[in-house]
Design a protein around this motif. Structure first.
Motif, PDB file in Angstrom:
ATOM      1  N   MET A   1       0.832  -1.200   0.000  1.00  0.00           N
ATOM      2  CA  MET A   1       0.000   0.000   0.000  1.00  0.00           C
ATOM      3  C   MET A   1       0.866   1.249   0.000  1.00  0.00           C
ATOM      4  O   MET A   1       0.695   2.170  -0.756  1.00  0.00           O
ATOM      5  CB  MET A   1      -0.922   0.001   1.211  1.00  0.00           C
ATOM      6  CG  MET A   1      -1.859   1.192   1.265  1.00  0.00           C
ATOM      7  SD  MET A   1      -2.951   1.091   2.694  1.00  0.00           S
ATOM      8  CE  MET A   1      -3.840  -0.383   2.275  1.00  0.00           C
ATOM      9  N   PHE A   2       1.874   1.315   0.920  1.00  0.00           N
ATOM     10  CA  PHE A   2       2.812   2.429   0.942  1.00  0.00           C
ATOM     11  C   PHE A   2       4.145   1.924   0.397  1.00  0.00           C
ATOM     12  O   PHE A   2       4.642   0.904   0.827  1.00  0.00           O
ATOM     13  CB  PHE A   2       2.996   2.944   2.366  1.00  0.00           C
ATOM     14  CG  PHE A   2       1.721   3.501   2.936  1.00  0.00           C
ATOM     15  CD1 PHE A   2       1.282   4.749   2.556  1.00  0.00           C
ATOM     16  CD2 PHE A   2       0.974   2.759   3.836  1.00  0.00           C
ATOM     17  CE1 PHE A   2       0.112   5.260   3.085  1.00  0.00           C
ATOM     18  CE2 PHE A   2      -0.195   3.269   4.352  1.00  0.00           C
ATOM     19  CZ  PHE A   2      -0.628   4.517   3.978  1.00  0.00           C
ATOM     20  N   HIS A   3       4.708   2.688  -0.510  1.00  0.00           N
ATOM     21  CA  HIS A   3       5.912   2.227  -1.183  1.00  0.00           C
ATOM     22  C   HIS A   3       7.179   2.555  -0.413  1.00  0.00           C
ATOM     23  O   HIS A   3       8.234   2.048  -0.737  1.00  0.00           O
ATOM     24  CB  HIS A   3       5.977   2.828  -2.590  1.00  0.00           C
ATOM     25  CG  HIS A   3       4.811   2.405  -3.431  1.00  0.00           C
ATOM     26  ND1 HIS A   3       4.577   1.091  -3.772  1.00  0.00           N
ATOM     27  CD2 HIS A   3       3.789   3.131  -3.955  1.00  0.00           C
ATOM     28  CE1 HIS A   3       3.466   1.024  -4.503  1.00  0.00           C
ATOM     29  NE2 HIS A   3       2.972   2.239  -4.619  1.00  0.00           N
ATOM     30  N   SER A   4       7.123   3.425   0.578  1.00  0.00           N
ATOM     31  CA  SER A   4       8.323   3.738   1.339  1.00  0.00           C
ATOM     32  C   SER A   4       7.925   4.228   2.711  1.00  0.00           C
ATOM     33  O   SER A   4       6.839   4.736   2.907  1.00  0.00           O
ATOM     34  CB  SER A   4       9.133   4.829   0.632  1.00  0.00           C
ATOM     35  OG  SER A   4       8.478   6.075   0.750  1.00  0.00           O
ATOM     36  N   PRO A   5       8.830   4.098   3.685  1.00  0.00           N
ATOM     37  CA  PRO A   5       8.562   4.653   5.015  1.00  0.00           C
ATOM     38  C   PRO A   5       8.290   6.146   4.970  1.00  0.00           C
ATOM     39  O   PRO A   5       7.506   6.655   5.748  1.00  0.00           O
ATOM     40  CB  PRO A   5       9.845   4.333   5.787  1.00  0.00           C
ATOM     41  CG  PRO A   5      10.442   3.150   5.094  1.00  0.00           C
ATOM     42  CD  PRO A   5      10.094   3.333   3.649  1.00  0.00           C
ATOM     43  N   ARG A   6       8.962   6.894   4.052  1.00  0.00           N
ATOM     44  CA  ARG A   6       8.734   8.336   3.987  1.00  0.00           C
ATOM     45  C   ARG A   6       7.286   8.642   3.633  1.00  0.00           C
ATOM     46  O   ARG A   6       6.652   9.518   4.226  1.00  0.00           O
ATOM     47  CB  ARG A   6       9.671   8.981   2.966  1.00  0.00           C
ATOM     48  CG  ARG A   6       9.438  10.476   2.831  1.00  0.00           C
ATOM     49  CD  ARG A   6      10.416  11.099   1.852  1.00  0.00           C
ATOM     50  NE  ARG A   6      11.754  11.127   2.392  1.00  0.00           N
ATOM     51  CZ  ARG A   6      12.177  12.044   3.244  1.00  0.00           C
ATOM     52  NH1 ARG A   6      11.366  12.974   3.668  1.00  0.00           N
ATOM     53  NH2 ARG A   6      13.406  12.015   3.686  1.00  0.00           N
ATOM     54  N   ARG A   7       6.708   7.944   2.643  1.00  0.00           N
ATOM     55  CA  ARG A   7       5.313   8.183   2.286  1.00  0.00           C
ATOM     56  C   ARG A   7       4.398   7.825   3.438  1.00  0.00           C
ATOM     57  O   ARG A   7       3.399   8.483   3.682  1.00  0.00           O
ATOM     58  CB  ARG A   7       4.937   7.377   1.039  1.00  0.00           C
ATOM     59  CG  ARG A   7       5.536   7.926  -0.246  1.00  0.00           C
ATOM     60  CD  ARG A   7       4.969   7.203  -1.451  1.00  0.00           C
ATOM     61  NE  ARG A   7       3.526   7.374  -1.527  1.00  0.00           N
ATOM     62  CZ  ARG A   7       2.753   6.667  -2.352  1.00  0.00           C
ATOM     63  NH1 ARG A   7       3.289   5.748  -3.138  1.00  0.00           N
ATOM     64  NH2 ARG A   7       1.460   6.859  -2.392  1.00  0.00           N
ATOM     65  N   LEU A   8       4.747   6.766   4.153  1.00  0.00           N
ATOM     66  CA  LEU A   8       3.950   6.371   5.312  1.00  0.00           C
ATOM     67  C   LEU A   8       3.998   7.453   6.373  1.00  0.00           C
ATOM     68  O   LEU A   8       2.985   7.799   6.962  1.00  0.00           O
ATOM     69  CB  LEU A   8       4.480   5.059   5.883  1.00  0.00           C
ATOM     70  CG  LEU A   8       3.832   4.572   7.179  1.00  0.00           C
ATOM     71  CD1 LEU A   8       2.355   4.320   6.958  1.00  0.00           C
ATOM     72  CD2 LEU A   8       4.510   3.319   7.673  1.00  0.00           C
ATOM     73  N   CYS A   9       5.199   8.016   6.640  1.00  0.00           N
ATOM     74  CA  CYS A   9       5.322   9.095   7.626  1.00  0.00           C
ATOM     75  C   CYS A   9       4.391  10.236   7.270  1.00  0.00           C
ATOM     76  O   CYS A   9       3.630  10.720   8.105  1.00  0.00           O
ATOM     77  CB  CYS A   9       6.746   9.634   7.664  1.00  0.00           C
ATOM     78  SG  CYS A   9       7.969   8.506   8.335  1.00  0.00           S
ATOM     79  N   SER A  10       4.457  10.696   6.024  1.00  0.00           N
ATOM     80  CA  SER A  10       3.651  11.840   5.609  1.00  0.00           C
ATOM     81  C   SER A  10       2.178  11.563   5.799  1.00  0.00           C
ATOM     82  O   SER A  10       1.436  12.388   6.314  1.00  0.00           O
ATOM     83  CB  SER A  10       3.932  12.179   4.146  1.00  0.00           C
ATOM     84  OG  SER A  10       5.280  12.548   3.978  1.00  0.00           O
ATOM     85  N   ALA A  11       1.744  10.387   5.371  1.00  0.00           N
ATOM     86  CA  ALA A  11       0.330  10.070   5.465  1.00  0.00           C
ATOM     87  C   ALA A  11      -0.137  10.007   6.907  1.00  0.00           C
ATOM     88  O   ALA A  11      -1.198  10.525   7.257  1.00  0.00           O
ATOM     89  CB  ALA A  11       0.050   8.742   4.759  1.00  0.00           C
ATOM     90  N   LEU A  12       0.653   9.381   7.768  1.00  0.00           N
ATOM     91  CA  LEU A  12       0.256   9.268   9.173  1.00  0.00           C
ATOM     92  C   LEU A  12       0.266  10.614   9.868  1.00  0.00           C
ATOM     93  O   LEU A  12      -0.609  10.910  10.681  1.00  0.00           O
ATOM     94  CB  LEU A  12       1.176   8.294   9.902  1.00  0.00           C
ATOM     95  CG  LEU A  12       0.948   6.817   9.596  1.00  0.00           C
ATOM     96  CD1 LEU A  12       2.041   5.984  10.243  1.00  0.00           C
ATOM     97  CD2 LEU A  12      -0.408   6.354  10.077  1.00  0.00           C
ATOM     98  N   LEU A  13       1.246  11.457   9.554  1.00  0.00           N
ATOM     99  CA  LEU A  13       1.311  12.766  10.191  1.00  0.00           C
ATOM    100  C   LEU A  13       0.134  13.647   9.788  1.00  0.00           C
ATOM    101  O   LEU A  13      -0.345  14.449  10.568  1.00  0.00           O
ATOM    102  CB  LEU A  13       2.607  13.476   9.813  1.00  0.00           C
ATOM    103  CG  LEU A  13       3.840  13.174  10.664  1.00  0.00           C
ATOM    104  CD1 LEU A  13       5.032  13.923  10.103  1.00  0.00           C
ATOM    105  CD2 LEU A  13       3.612  13.560  12.110  1.00  0.00           C
TER     106      LEU A  13
END
Length: 431
Positions: free
Chosen positions: A1-13
């Protein structure tokens, strides 16, 4: 679903923000004046990431709370049935939901994300650790413990009346980044928090991906639930790094006073250090607030001490107790802890010249009722079994400024306390 930890960080924040400014490239923020205009809507790509993250969070847990301003679906039963057995009727509130197996977040990347969101705010205050080591060597890394009442969002915006704090400084989508930035800056091994009302939608999802295991215990009748558009009840939360500790035992304690169950809670967990194999108990609590409740707090403290006496097998297991006690050192509850058979000492006394005096304040705020400067927060420890190697110094009056806390610089009306502990060598035979 998320291709990288960075994209996950942004989405969660950003998933609970109705609209945010476009973020600049990550980096240290500059001390600029607070924003005067409303934030621009997020880009379509960012909105898609927010939507995806919200969907992921809902699928992660059947008990996940709603994101943002609406009253949490997770806690609707508590909001409707505020009675003494509410928490026991809904045990699902007391355990972390099972997250999806997502990639870990790099703490440096998350810190960059936070700084990007906060780029228009003044920089973080500089605080230094004071070296308190004696001649007691340690063969293992210290255990860093952070104690912090982070200020419940519903209370900060709806009930606490911080008359000198601009409303913009309390916006959750930025204030949560200030909280995370403080945590990430000091990198605690164990994190003890009070007034947590965004556990399931912010702290548990993010901190679990930083390697922490968390436990949350809400107040049965949280005052947050009286605030319109709340995010559920506030409570205590305890996090520890899974790569350093193994959970041996955990207890959620609803404190009693004069044989009556109260609205205040505690979490006590026995952990085993993976490096040394030694066990210790860590506890977090938040006692009853306000003047006139001194005897009540004293009774709650006695109840907590009795519970900890049983958990630590009469002080055989070393103990650290973190909390907002809502009590000055002159109160009975403080004296109970200082004279307990658990052989406890207050870590922050060691910063004083004589090693016997608490700091002049751990909270400083201005409300409609006037200015309040008090010492209410403590880290207690077993002085026969643990050494305090260092402690984070407090903010000065000049740093805090004339408008006091919270502010654009600092997210809570309470200061965070951070200590590094090591085991004394004499405890080898006990553990």
């Amino acid at each position: 679903m998320f291709h990288s930890p960075r994209r996950l960080c942004s989405a969660l924040l950003q998933r609970d923000a109705p609209g945010l400014r476009r973020l600049p490239a990550p980096g240290l923020r500059r001390p600029l004046s607070p924003p005067a205009s409303a934030p621009r809507p997020a880009s379509p790509r960012l909105l898609a990431a927010v939507s995806a993250a919200s969907g992921a969070a809902r699928s992660c847990s059947r008990t996940a709370c709603s994101m943002g301003t609406g009253t949490s679906r997770l806690y609707s039963a508590l909001a409707k049935t505020l009675n003494s057995s509410a928490a026991s009727q809904h045990p699902e509130y007391l355990v972390s939901p099972d997250p999806e197996h997502l990639e870990p977040i790099d703490p440096k990347e998350l810190l960059e994300e936070c700084r990007a969101v906060l780029h228009t705010r003044p920089p973080r205050f500089q605080r230094d650790f004071v070296d308190l080591r004696t001649d007691c060597p340690s063969t293992h890394p210290p255990i860093r413990v952070m104690q912090w009442n982070i200020l419940a969002q519903a209370l900060g915006e709806g009930k606490d009346n911080f008359v000198q704090c601009p409303v913009e400084a309390l916006k959750w989508e930025e204030r949560k980044c200030l909280i995370l930035e403080e945590i990430l800056a000091y990198q605690p091994d164990i994190l003890c928090l009070q007034e947590v009302d965004h556990y399931f939608d912010t702290f548990q999802p993010l901190l679990s991906r930083l390697g922490y295991q968390g436990t949350f215990f809400p107040k049965p009748w949280s005052p947050c639930l009286d605030v319109e558009h709340n995010n559920g009840p506030d409570g205590c939360a305890l996090f520890f790094l899974q790569n350093r500790f193994k959970l041996v035992n955990s207890a959620n304690i609803r404190l009693t006073a004069m044989t009556l169950k109260t609205n205040q809670v505690a979490i006590a967990q026995t952990l085993e250090c993976k490096e040394s194999g030694r066990q210790f108990c860590i506890a977090v609590t938040h006692l009853k607030a306000r003047t006139g409740w001194e005897r009540f707090r004293s009774a709650q403290g006695c109840d907590l001490l009795q519970n900890l006496q049983n958990i630590t097998q009469g002080a055989k297991i070393p103990l650290i107790v973190c909390g907002d006690f809502n009590a000055e050192p002159t109160e009975e509850v403080y004296k109970h802890f200082a004279s307990s058979s658990l052989n406890l000492n207050s870590a922050y006394k060691l910063l004083s010249a004589d090693g016997q005096s608490e700091p002049p304040y751990t909270t400083w705020k201005i409300r409609t009722s006037g200015e309040c400067r008090h010492t209410l927060d403590y880290i207690w420890y077993s002085k026969h079994a643990l050494n305090v190697r260092s402690a984070l110094d407090l903010l000065t009056e000049e740093q805090i400024g004339p408008n006091r806390l919270p502010s654009f610089n600092y997210p809570s009306d309470h200061l965070s306390l951070v200590c590094d502990f090591s085991f004394t060598e004499e405890t080898d035979g006990l553990l």
